[in-house]
Design a protein around this motif. Sequence first.
Motif, PDB file in Angstrom:
ATOM      1  N   TRP A 118       0.830  -1.194   0.000  1.00 17.30           N
ATOM      2  CA  TRP A 118       0.000   0.000   0.000  1.00 17.30           C
ATOM      3  C   TRP A 118       0.868   1.249   0.000  1.00 17.30           C
ATOM      4  O   TRP A 118       2.074   1.181   0.163  1.00 17.30           O
ATOM      5  N   VAL A 119       0.211   2.398  -0.155  1.00 13.63           N
ATOM      6  CA  VAL A 119       0.868   3.692  -0.060  1.00 13.63           C
ATOM      7  C   VAL A 119       0.411   4.363   1.226  1.00 13.63           C
ATOM      8  O   VAL A 119      -0.789   4.420   1.506  1.00 13.63           O
ATOM      9  N   GLU A 120       1.361   4.823   2.004  1.00 17.50           N
ATOM     10  CA  GLU A 120       1.090   5.462   3.288  1.00 17.50           C
ATOM     11  C   GLU A 120       1.400   6.956   3.180  1.00 17.50           C
ATOM     12  O   GLU A 120       2.533   7.337   2.902  1.00 17.50           O
ATOM     13  N   PRO A 121       0.401   7.839   3.377  1.00 19.84           N
ATOM     14  CA  PRO A 121       0.690   9.273   3.343  1.00 19.84           C
ATOM     15  C   PRO A 121       1.532   9.680   4.551  1.00 19.84           C
ATOM     16  O   PRO A 121       1.305   9.196   5.663  1.00 19.84           O
ATOM     17  N   LEU A 122       2.512  10.552   4.326  1.00 22.27           N
ATOM     18  CA  LEU A 122       3.376  11.031   5.397  1.00 22.27           C
ATOM     19  C   LEU A 122       3.027  12.478   5.753  1.00 22.27           C
ATOM     20  O   LEU A 122       2.411  13.189   4.959  1.00 22.27           O
ATOM     21  N   ALA A 123       3.448  12.908   6.921  1.00 26.88           N
ATOM     22  CA  ALA A 123       3.112  14.246   7.408  1.00 26.88           C
ATOM     23  C   ALA A 123       3.654  15.356   6.507  1.00 26.88           C
ATOM     24  O   ALA A 123       3.071  16.433   6.434  1.00 26.88           O
ATOM     25  N   ASN A 124       4.750  15.109   5.805  1.00 25.58           N
ATOM     26  CA  ASN A 124       5.356  16.147   4.965  1.00 25.58           C
ATOM     27  C   ASN A 124       4.719  16.235   3.577  1.00 25.58           C
ATOM     28  O   ASN A 124       5.208  16.954   2.712  1.00 25.58           O
ATOM     29  N   GLY A 125       3.641  15.495   3.349  1.00 29.68           N
ATOM     30  CA  GLY A 125       2.947  15.553   2.067  1.00 29.68           C
ATOM     31  C   GLY A 125       3.424  14.541   1.042  1.00 29.68           C
ATOM     32  O   GLY A 125       2.871  14.445  -0.045  1.00 29.68           O
ATOM     33  N   THR A 126       4.444  13.765   1.380  1.00 29.00           N
ATOM     34  CA  THR A 126       4.914  12.719   0.478  1.00 29.00           C
ATOM     35  C   THR A 126       4.264  11.393   0.876  1.00 29.00           C
ATOM     36  O   THR A 126       3.442  11.336   1.778  1.00 29.00           O
ATOM     37  N   TYR A 127       4.678  10.344   0.202  1.00 23.18           N
ATOM     38  CA  TYR A 127       4.128   9.016   0.469  1.00 23.18           C
ATOM     39  C   TYR A 127       5.251   8.020   0.704  1.00 23.18           C
ATOM     40  O   TYR A 127       6.349   8.172   0.183  1.00 23.18           O
ATOM     41  N   ALA A 128       4.955   6.990   1.469  1.00 21.12           N
ATOM     42  CA  ALA A 128       5.858   5.859   1.654  1.00 21.12           C
ATOM     43  C   ALA A 128       5.188   4.636   1.070  1.00 21.12           C
ATOM     44  O   ALA A 128       3.976   4.478   1.164  1.00 21.12           O
ATOM     45  N   LEU A 129       5.971   3.780   0.463  1.00 23.34           N
ATOM     46  CA  LEU A 129       5.486   2.490   0.009  1.00 23.34           C
ATOM     47  C   LEU A 129       5.548   1.550   1.200  1.00 23.34           C
ATOM     48  O   LEU A 129       6.609   1.375   1.807  1.00 23.34           O
ATOM     49  N   GLY A 130       4.413   0.985   1.579  1.00 20.14           N
ATOM     50  CA  GLY A 130       4.357   0.064   2.710  1.00 20.14           C
ATOM     51  C   GLY A 130       4.139  -1.357   2.235  1.00 20.14           C
ATOM     52  O   GLY A 130       3.443  -1.590   1.227  1.00 20.14           O
ATOM     53  N   MET A 131       4.774  -2.288   2.917  1.00 23.95           N
ATOM     54  CA  MET A 131       4.578  -3.708   2.611  1.00 23.95           C
ATOM     55  C   MET A 131       4.655  -4.508   3.895  1.00 23.95           C
ATOM     56  O   MET A 131       5.345  -4.119   4.832  1.00 23.95           O
ATOM     57  N   LYS A 132       3.932  -5.615   3.914  1.00 21.13           N
ATOM     58  CA  LYS A 132       3.863  -6.427   5.137  1.00 21.13           C
ATOM     59  C   LYS A 132       3.949  -7.901   4.784  1.00 21.13           C
ATOM     60  O   LYS A 132       3.404  -8.342   3.771  1.00 21.13           O
ATOM     61  N   MET A 133       4.648  -8.640   5.650  1.00 20.65           N
ATOM     62  CA  MET A 133       4.725 -10.089   5.517  1.00 20.65           C
ATOM     63  C   MET A 133       4.537 -10.709   6.900  1.00 20.65           C
ATOM     64  O   MET A 133       5.158 -10.265   7.870  1.00 20.65           O
ATOM     65  N   GLY A 134       3.687 -11.730   6.946  1.00 23.01           N
ATOM     66  CA  GLY A 134       3.449 -12.433   8.200  1.00 23.01           C
ATOM     67  C   GLY A 134       4.660 -13.238   8.632  1.00 23.01           C
ATOM     68  O   GLY A 134       5.483 -13.638   7.833  1.00 23.01           O
ATOM     69  N   ARG A 135       4.712 -13.490   9.939  1.00 27.92           N
ATOM     70  CA  ARG A 135       5.846 -14.226  10.503  1.00 27.92           C
ATOM     71  C   ARG A 135       5.544 -15.694  10.612  1.00 27.92           C
ATOM     72  O   ARG A 135       4.579 -16.219  10.440  1.00 27.92           O
TER      73      ARG A 135
END
Length: 135
Positions: A118-135
């Motif tokens: 997913w894309v996570e909005p950041l406080a500075n107006g940019t975005y981070a690419l987020g990814m998750k994997m189960g353990r």
Amino acid sequence: MVLHCPANVETIEFCDLVIDSLASFFTVRDRQALVLSVHEAIINSVEAVRTQCNKHHAALTLSVRITKDDVTVFVSDAANGLSKQLIESRQTKRLEDVLLEESGRGLLLMRELMDALWVEPLANGTYALGMKMGR
């Protein structure tokens, strides 16, 4: 853990070593898939910064959060090269759909290998690419 790194080829190799080393200390569903996904995200970020930013702001951030249930990784950069629309447009595409396109295959690979992307909005107006994997 949070790393702020220059956006260059050496950072790609460094982040590969960091995520592989971290993954050796905890169990994830697929260690190689996690390392490859982070590698693709870092390559995308370095490329975006190199083509869109001046050298004074040529940096990226790699954040890793490990819980008892999963590992979450965020990659962000000054270029803000990955938009929410781009990520969402890849949600319904298959590799065959983008095989001959100039870019975008890495996102499909990450989507297939990770449990969530997913894309996570950041406080500075940019975005981070987020990814998750189960353990």
